[in-house]
Design a protein around this motif. Structure first.
Motif, PDB file in Angstrom:
ATOM      1  N   LEU A  12      -1.227   0.446   1.963  1.00  0.00           N
ATOM      2  CA  LEU A  12      -2.266  -0.402   2.529  1.00  0.00           C
ATOM      3  C   LEU A  12      -3.622  -0.099   1.904  1.00  0.00           C
ATOM      4  O   LEU A  12      -4.420  -1.014   1.632  1.00  0.00           O
ATOM      5  N   GLY A  13      -3.892   1.201   1.656  1.00  0.00           N
ATOM      6  CA  GLY A  13      -5.139   1.583   1.002  1.00  0.00           C
ATOM      7  C   GLY A  13      -5.241   1.003  -0.398  1.00  0.00           C
ATOM      8  O   GLY A  13      -6.310   0.529  -0.817  1.00  0.00           O
ATOM      9  N   VAL A  14      -4.124   1.060  -1.153  1.00  0.00           N
ATOM     10  CA  VAL A  14      -4.108   0.480  -2.498  1.00  0.00           C
ATOM     11  C   VAL A  14      -4.361  -1.026  -2.409  1.00  0.00           C
ATOM     12  O   VAL A  14      -5.144  -1.602  -3.192  1.00  0.00           O
ATOM     13  N   HIS A  15      -3.719  -1.679  -1.466  1.00  0.00           N
ATOM     14  CA  HIS A  15      -3.857  -3.127  -1.289  1.00  0.00           C
ATOM     15  C   HIS A  15      -5.304  -3.497  -0.942  1.00  0.00           C
ATOM     16  O   HIS A  15      -5.868  -4.454  -1.512  1.00  0.00           O
ATOM     17  N   LYS A 287      -6.686  -1.235  13.622  1.00  0.00           N
ATOM     18  CA  LYS A 287      -6.740  -2.693  13.750  1.00  0.00           C
ATOM     19  C   LYS A 287      -6.206  -3.369  12.497  1.00  0.00           C
ATOM     20  O   LYS A 287      -5.406  -4.321  12.574  1.00  0.00           O
ATOM     21  N   ALA A 288      -6.628  -2.847  11.328  1.00  0.00           N
ATOM     22  CA  ALA A 288      -6.161  -3.437  10.074  1.00  0.00           C
ATOM     23  C   ALA A 288      -4.669  -3.202   9.881  1.00  0.00           C
ATOM     24  O   ALA A 288      -3.950  -4.062   9.363  1.00  0.00           O
ATOM     25  N   PHE A 324       4.847  -4.542  11.913  1.00  0.00           N
ATOM     26  CA  PHE A 324       3.470  -4.161  12.205  1.00  0.00           C
ATOM     27  C   PHE A 324       2.916  -4.910  13.422  1.00  0.00           C
ATOM     28  O   PHE A 324       2.320  -4.311  14.315  1.00  0.00           O
ATOM     29  N   ARG A 325       3.144  -6.211  13.465  1.00  0.00           N
ATOM     30  CA  ARG A 325       2.576  -6.992  14.569  1.00  0.00           C
ATOM     31  C   ARG A 325       3.162  -6.595  15.920  1.00  0.00           C
ATOM     32  O   ARG A 325       2.501  -6.657  16.940  1.00  0.00           O
TER      33      ARG A 325
END
Length: 787
Positions: A12-15, A287-288, A324-325
């Motif tokens: 997610l950080g890379v994205h 949240k993200a 995730f959701r």
């Protein structure tokens, strides 16, 4: 599954970095428009194995030797990162780990290109020691650790952190016991059982566990068997034990693991704290994380590690579309640190691009830029210690999760809930190495017994040996005192009853009264001598200390003055052989009495006024395993070494007179007086001298043992008093019986004083006088015959 979630934090950080999404880190918002750097990664599953990690990395490097990776992200476990960091350092490739915390990796000579955004075990150890000291007031800690790079380094860091605190605020003793790491540890628990047994033998109550989740059930079952879990004990675990270990687990009520798990806690570094207003980096990351769309899920799925165990769902996990959701799994601490690591690598690369104006740079340059990069990430303000290239402990959050057992509806089993109760306050740019812990509002730690009061940190003290004067000894010394009183009073009565008899008048009643009064007072000194804090307060004991030398000295002076005067008068016969009867009058007794009493009084007044004796309880060097005193002695003690002068003066004064009396008795040894009184007085003087010579060293030897000291002191008083009384009065009583048999009427006598029966020099003079008188008679007869 948790590893999948943690790895997703990095992905997610890379994205976010590649697309300039500042949802969690505002600093990277739109960075894709200003920096051409993009992160491309290939993921590999190390399977928590050093061999697999080295083999996988080596194969990857050899397959593309002309295009080596710019950096290595990982691994999670220190045992894997350590050998990999040596290899990457040799190849000039920086390595950034989200969770490897071994202090060994702080060695920049051995691992020159290794860095991490999680504090090392040295930082966690400081936080751990601060928690034990500041929150639990702990002084003795047992550590059970796995004998690998992570466990050994963590244990060493705990030892160092405990000793590094200020004097008086340290954990006094940390005992560590290790067991070897093995995936098959369940097959052979002998080494682990030995470590648990040693923890039991340490008698500690608080333990810190440094091991992994796969060890937990085995360890706590053994701890239950050895009786070191439950309400009297507290176990706190390091971050090697994942909070997810207890997810969906249930234990039967009263089972070993149910008992062992209740009230334990996990202390670990955490990627910040969530707040109600959602203002922190952690809030933004969560949240993200949960608001990812299908494209993010698809991207994460295609970037998942290529596992060698695709048939093992515990190792190889495929996320569902709504993973995730639906919040199937809450991101753990690894996810936030992994996310920030990806952001940090990207920011460092962009910084180099800005400085050099090129996209090309070497591994060392990227490593140095990463170390010097600061930003507000998901885990808070990122600051790296340039000396260790590890996250500064003061800029990180540490938390304590408390395990609470919750009964199910049937009441037959419990599930474990982990509740965050305490955390540290992250202080950026802090020069202090200490860590401050605070409780979450409205949260309290619940221990194994369900209460909020911690158990005793060490076993209750068995009991200090106070070495008090026992009841039996007090009865014995009071019996001695009673004998002295009985004989003193009895002989006073006997003297008064027979005061007009020849035997008593010859010994002089005043002289005998004085002896009995002296022994009575001297015997009464036994009362204050035998007082201690078993029967009296400290103040009363100190008062008794002051009285005892007064009573002993005055009693001795009164009794001995009469003896000394008697001895001195008998000795006058030695120098004046013509004397046939010596009377010891009151004046003869009063003079030495007043001199002795005056000298003793001067010393005693000075002693009492300047530096009186005080009763004190002093602990010896004997200690139990926890440094608690085992023995103490309560006695009358001098205030300083200089005060020994008062004792010395008293001894010199009375010993000098005693020696003088013995010298006089020795000089008059050939004189025989009526009723043998001179011989008995000589025996008394020598007995007192012997008692002093023998008792003095014994008192010195027994000075550290109250019972022995009292016994020796009272024994000396008893010997002195009884030798005086018995040797003076028993012969007189015997003579009285013999005299009554010879004389039907006791009658009275007006003669008093000592009558000399035999004196070598006196007999010679008398013989000369008789011879002279005989010669005169012969001359008179001759004259008469002539007439």
């Amino acid at each position: 599954i948790q590893a999948y979630a943690d790895m997703n934090g990095f992905i997610l950080g890379v994205h976010h970095f590649n697309n300039g999404i500042g949802a969690a880190v505002p600093q990277i918002e739109g960075i894709n428009k200003t920096c051409p750097i993009r992160l491309v990664h290939t993921n590999y599953d190390t399977e928590s194995s050093q061999t697999v990690a080295l083999d996988t990395f080596s194969r990857s490097f050899l397959e593309n030797p002309d295009q080596p990776p710019s950096a290595v992200f990982g691994a999670w476990q220190s045992a894997v990162s350590v050998p990999l960091a040596i290899l990457t350092g040799v190849l000039g490739i920086p390595q950034f780990s989200p969770l490897s915390t071994s202090t060994e990796l702080d060695d920049k000579v051995q691992y020159p290109l290794f860095s991490r955004l999680i504090p090392s075990d040295a930082g966690t150890a400081r936080a751990t020691v601060a928690y034990f000291r500041n929150r639990l007031d702990l002084s003795f800690l047992g550590v059970l650790y796995v004998n690998d790079a992570y466990g050994s380094a963590f244990h060493a860091a705990i030892q160092e952190a405990a000793a590094d605190r200020e004097e008086g605020d340290r954990i006094e003793e940390v005992k560590g016991y290790s067991f070897s790491y093995s995936e098959g540890v369940a097959d052979d628990t002998s080494e682990l059982e030995l470590a648990i047994k040693q923890l039991k033998e340490s008698r500690f109550r608080f333990f810190f566990g440094v091991f992994y989740s796969e060890h937990y059930d085995i360890i706590m079952n053994l701890a239950y068997e050895y009786g070191i879990v439950g309400p009297e004990y507290l176990w706190i675990m390091s971050d090697g034990l994942s909070a997810n270990h207890f997810r969906d687990k249930k234990y039967d009520v009263g089972s070993p693991l149910a008992v062992a798990t209740q009230g334990i806690s996990i202390l670990q570094a955490k990627g910040g704290l969530e707040t109600p207003d959602g203002s922190t980096g952690t809030d933004r990351f969560i949240k993200a994380y949960f608001n990812q769309g299908d494209d993010a899920v698809n991207y994460t799925t295609c970037k998942r590690p290529a596992s060698n165990s695709q048939n093992d769902k515990s190792v190889y996990y495929v996320a569902e579309q709504d993973f995730f959701r639906s919040k199937t799994l809450y991101p753990g601490v690894g996810a936030t640190f992994a996310y920030d690591t990806a952001i940090g690598i990207g920011l460092a690369a962009c910084q180099l691009f800005e400085e050099k104006g090129t996209e090309y740079f070497n591994g060392e340059e990227l490593f140095n830029a990463f170390v010097n990069t600061e930003f507000d990430g998901a885990t808070g303000r990122i600051q790296i210690d340039p000396k260790t290239t590890s996250r500064s402990a003061q800029s990180a959050f540490f938390v304590v999760y408390n395990s609470i057992g919750v009964l199910d509806k049937t009441g037959e089993s419990i599930s474990i809930e982990l509740e965050l109760t305490s955390h540290t306050t992250a202080v950026a740019d802090s020069e202090s190495s200490d860590v401050t812990w605070v409780d979450l509002p409205g949260k309290a730690y619940h221990y194994a017994d369900g209460s909020t009061e911690p158990p005793l940190t060490i076993p209750p003290k068995i009991g200090e040996n106070l070495n008090q004067i026992s009841l039996g000894l007090q009865v014995a010394v009071y019996m001695m005192m009673a004998l002295i009183f009985i004989f003193s009073i009895g002989f006073i009565v006997w003297t008064y009853w027979n005061r007009k008899t020849r035997i008593v008048r010859a010994s002089q009643p005043f002289f005998l009264y004085m002896i009995c009064i002296g022994t009575f007072i001297m015997g009464s000194a036994i009362i204050p001598i035998s007082v201690d804090d078993r029967i009296a307060s400290i103040e009363d004991c100190s008062l008794a200390c002051i009285f005892s030398p007064w009573l002993a000295s005055y009693g001795f002076v009164i009794a001995f003055s009469a003896l000394f005067s008697k001895t001195w008068r008998i000795n006058q016969i030695f120098h004046h052989p013509q004397l046939r009867r010596v009377t010891v009058n009151i004046k003869d007794v009063i003079v030495p009495f007043l001199i002795l009493l005056g000298l003793n009084t001067i010393v005693l007044i000075c002693w009492t006024a300047i530096s009186p004796l005080k009763w004190e309880r002093v602990h010896t060097d004997a200690r139990d395993d926890f440094g608690r005193e085992l023995y103490s002695n309560g006695m009358c003690r001098l205030n300083s070494n200089k005060d020994i002068a008062y004792v010395v003066f008293l001894v010199i004064i009375n010993l000098a007179v005693l020696l003088l009396a013995n010298i006089q008795a020795y000089q008059a040894r050939t004189i025989t007086v009526e009723f043998g009184e001179s011989q008995y007085i000589a025996i008394i003087n020598s007995s007192i001298l012997q008692a002093g010579i023998i008792g003095g060293p014994l008192l010195v030897i027994a000075r550290d043992s109250p019972a022995a000291f009292v016994l020796v002191t009272v024994g000396e008083i008893f010997v002195i008093c009884m030798s005086i009384l018995l040797l003076i009065f028993i012969p007189k009583i015997k003579y009285m019986k013999k005299w009554k048999k010879k004389n039907s009427s006791s009658g009275s006598s007006n003669l008093s004083g000592i009558k000399v029966l035999n004196h070598p020099k006196g007999d010679e003079l008398e013989l000369k006088a008789l011879r002279s008188e005989n010669e005169q008679l012969k001359l008179s007869l001759e004259r008469l015959s002539l007439c």
